[in-house]
Scaffold this motif. Structure first.
Motif, PDB file in Angstrom:
ATOM      1  N   ARG A   1       0.833  -1.209   0.000  1.00 36.99           N
ATOM      2  CA  ARG A   1       0.000   0.000   0.000  1.00 36.99           C
ATOM      3  C   ARG A   1       0.866   1.257   0.000  1.00 36.99           C
ATOM      4  O   ARG A   1       0.607   2.213  -0.742  1.00 36.99           O
ATOM      5  CB  ARG A   1      -0.917   0.006   1.213  1.00 36.99           C
ATOM      6  CG  ARG A   1      -1.709   1.307   1.375  1.00 36.99           C
ATOM      7  CD  ARG A   1      -2.675   1.242   2.541  1.00 36.99           C
ATOM      8  NE  ARG A   1      -2.053   0.836   3.781  1.00 36.99           N
ATOM      9  CZ  ARG A   1      -1.293   1.638   4.538  1.00 36.99           C
ATOM     10  NH1 ARG A   1      -1.053   2.901   4.157  1.00 36.99           N
ATOM     11  NH2 ARG A   1      -0.779   1.196   5.665  1.00 36.99           N
TER      12      ARG A   1
ATOM     13  N   ALA B   1       2.873  -1.064  -8.241  1.00 33.16           N
ATOM     14  CA  ALA B   1       1.980  -2.154  -7.846  1.00 33.16           C
ATOM     15  C   ALA B   1       2.812  -3.373  -7.474  1.00 33.16           C
ATOM     16  O   ALA B   1       3.626  -3.846  -8.275  1.00 33.16           O
ATOM     17  CB  ALA B   1       1.037  -2.495  -8.996  1.00 33.16           C
TER      18      ALA B   1
ATOM     19  N   ASP C   1       0.043   0.278 -12.256  1.00 39.26           N
ATOM     20  CA  ASP C   1      -1.163  -0.360 -12.768  1.00 39.26           C
ATOM     21  C   ASP C   1      -1.617   0.368 -14.033  1.00 39.26           C
ATOM     22  O   ASP C   1      -1.100   1.432 -14.391  1.00 39.26           O
ATOM     23  CB  ASP C   1      -2.270  -0.396 -11.709  1.00 39.26           C
ATOM     24  CG  ASP C   1      -2.729   0.989 -11.244  1.00 39.26           C
ATOM     25  OD1 ASP C   1      -2.760   1.926 -12.081  1.00 39.26           O
ATOM     26  OD2 ASP C   1      -3.045   1.134 -10.063  1.00 39.26           O
TER      27      ASP C   1
ATOM     28  N   ARG D   1       2.403   1.823  -3.374  1.00 38.69           N
ATOM     29  CA  ARG D   1       1.417   2.321  -4.338  1.00 38.69           C
ATOM     30  C   ARG D   1       1.110   3.788  -4.089  1.00 38.69           C
ATOM     31  O   ARG D   1       1.045   4.589  -5.028  1.00 38.69           O
ATOM     32  CB  ARG D   1       0.138   1.491  -4.248  1.00 38.69           C
ATOM     33  CG  ARG D   1      -0.918   1.847  -5.284  1.00 38.69           C
ATOM     34  CD  ARG D   1      -2.191   1.046  -5.058  1.00 38.69           C
ATOM     35  NE  ARG D   1      -3.187   1.354  -6.058  1.00 38.69           N
ATOM     36  CZ  ARG D   1      -3.332   0.719  -7.212  1.00 38.69           C
ATOM     37  NH1 ARG D   1      -2.531  -0.283  -7.507  1.00 38.69           N
ATOM     38  NH2 ARG D   1      -4.270   1.062  -8.063  1.00 38.69           N
TER      39      ARG D   1
ATOM     40  N   THR E   1      -2.748   4.109 -13.811  1.00 40.81           N
ATOM     41  CA  THR E   1      -1.641   5.025 -13.542  1.00 40.81           C
ATOM     42  C   THR E   1      -0.778   5.205 -14.784  1.00 40.81           C
ATOM     43  O   THR E   1      -0.310   6.312 -15.080  1.00 40.81           O
ATOM     44  CB  THR E   1      -0.793   4.511 -12.364  1.00 40.81           C
ATOM     45  OG1 THR E   1      -1.635   4.328 -11.218  1.00 40.81           O
ATOM     46  CG2 THR E   1       0.305   5.490 -12.001  1.00 40.81           C
TER      47      THR E   1
END
Length: 298
Positions: free
Chosen positions: A32, A41, A243, A35, A246
């Motif tokens: 987390r 990711a 990801d 990210r 993004t």
């Protein structure tokens, strides 16, 4: 600082027989933060990589568990260690003239009119995004110098950015092992590198190349302070760690920063996606050009 390790159940470690227990909760916390902080990711399949890179930080800090480490990086006092974590988990694979077809395109298609523009007093700007330890922006600088050895006299600048400040410091120093500069074409290596000193096995890139490059910290999912446009942007082998959404956002933000006819170079495993696809035309292997001023919608 009083760190209170999170309770852990026996047998819930992701890495069997490891020195430290890395639980799924610990991994989710680290993923987390990566990210949120860097757009990276981290699927659970990367648990072994995360463990191997961060276990060194636990030893350095004298911590007894990943739970303690997560407590630290989430705390108000943990800002410095969050940066250490970002650096440890960021892939910094780089080398001089990596993906040489990009530099041949730059040399033959992009730079000749720009060098003429610079000689007549014009402005030339190039950007190496996610520059790591400097080999990419210096490869750009050497390509410029091969065409215009007196380039530092003109308004030609290369912006080199990265999230990892340790890598930026390496780039600013401009010192590399003989094995690292082996990929530099011999004529450029002989002209633009010299032994650092009698006691060092390293080679320093010439001041002419260093003077063209400005190293600055920048997070690709954060604020971009640049206002001027670029004639070419190298953003290679970095958005692959983001990801899909993004990735689209990063490409879309780059389009307005390209001059008309400017080039975008991306990594061999990457592709431009999202609104940027409508603004960029393919101009070679993982090479794109901005054909004209096009408004992007959606």
């Amino acid at each position: 600082m009083n760190l209170r390790p999170r309770p852990r159940r026996e047998g819930d470690g992701l890495i069997d027989g490891a020195e430290y227990v890395l639980t799924r909760e610990d991994f989710r916390t680290i993923a987390r933060i990566m990210r949120e902080e860097a757009g990276i990711a981290l699927p659970e399949s990367k648990a072994t990589l995360v463990y191997s890179r961060l276990a060194k930080r636990l030893r350095t800090l004298g911590l007894g568990s990943f739970a303690e480490y997560c407590e630290l990086v989430e705390s108000q006092q943990g800002g410095a260690e969050r940066q250490e974590m970002l650096g440890a988990l960021t892939t910094n694979v780089t080398r001089f003239f990596r993906e040489p077809h990009h530099f041949e395109h730059l040399r033959s298609r992009i730079l000749p009119p720009l060098m003429a523009h610079a000689r007549s007093g014009g402005r030339v700007r190039l950007w190496s995004a996610a520059c790591s330890s400097g080999q990419e922006p210096y490869s750009i600088a050497l390509t410029v110098l091969a065409l215009l050895p007196e380039a530092p006299r003109f308004d030609i600048r290369i912006l080199a950015t990265d999230i990892d400040r340790t890598m930026l410091a390496t780039g600013r120093a401009g010192l590399y092992e003989a094995s690292e500069i082996a990929a530099v074409p011999p004529e450029l290596r002989e002209r633009w590198f010299e032994p650092a000193n009698n006691n060092s096995p390293k080679f320093r890139i010439a001041e002419a190349a260093r003077s063209l490059v400005a190293f600055r910290p920048l997070n690709l999912i954060g604020t971009w302070p640049m206002r001027g446009r670029f004639n070419a942007i190298f953003c290679r082998n970095v958005v692959i760690y983001f990801d899909d959404e993004t990735q689209k956002q990063v490409w879309a933000r780059m389009v307005p920063l390209l001059e008309e006819g400017g080039a975008l170079y991306i990594g061999h495993s990457e592709r431009v996606s999202g609104p940027a696809e409508r603004a960029l035309g393919n101009d070679g292997i993982t090479t794109y050009r901005l054909a004209g001023a096009r408004e992007m919608r959606g």
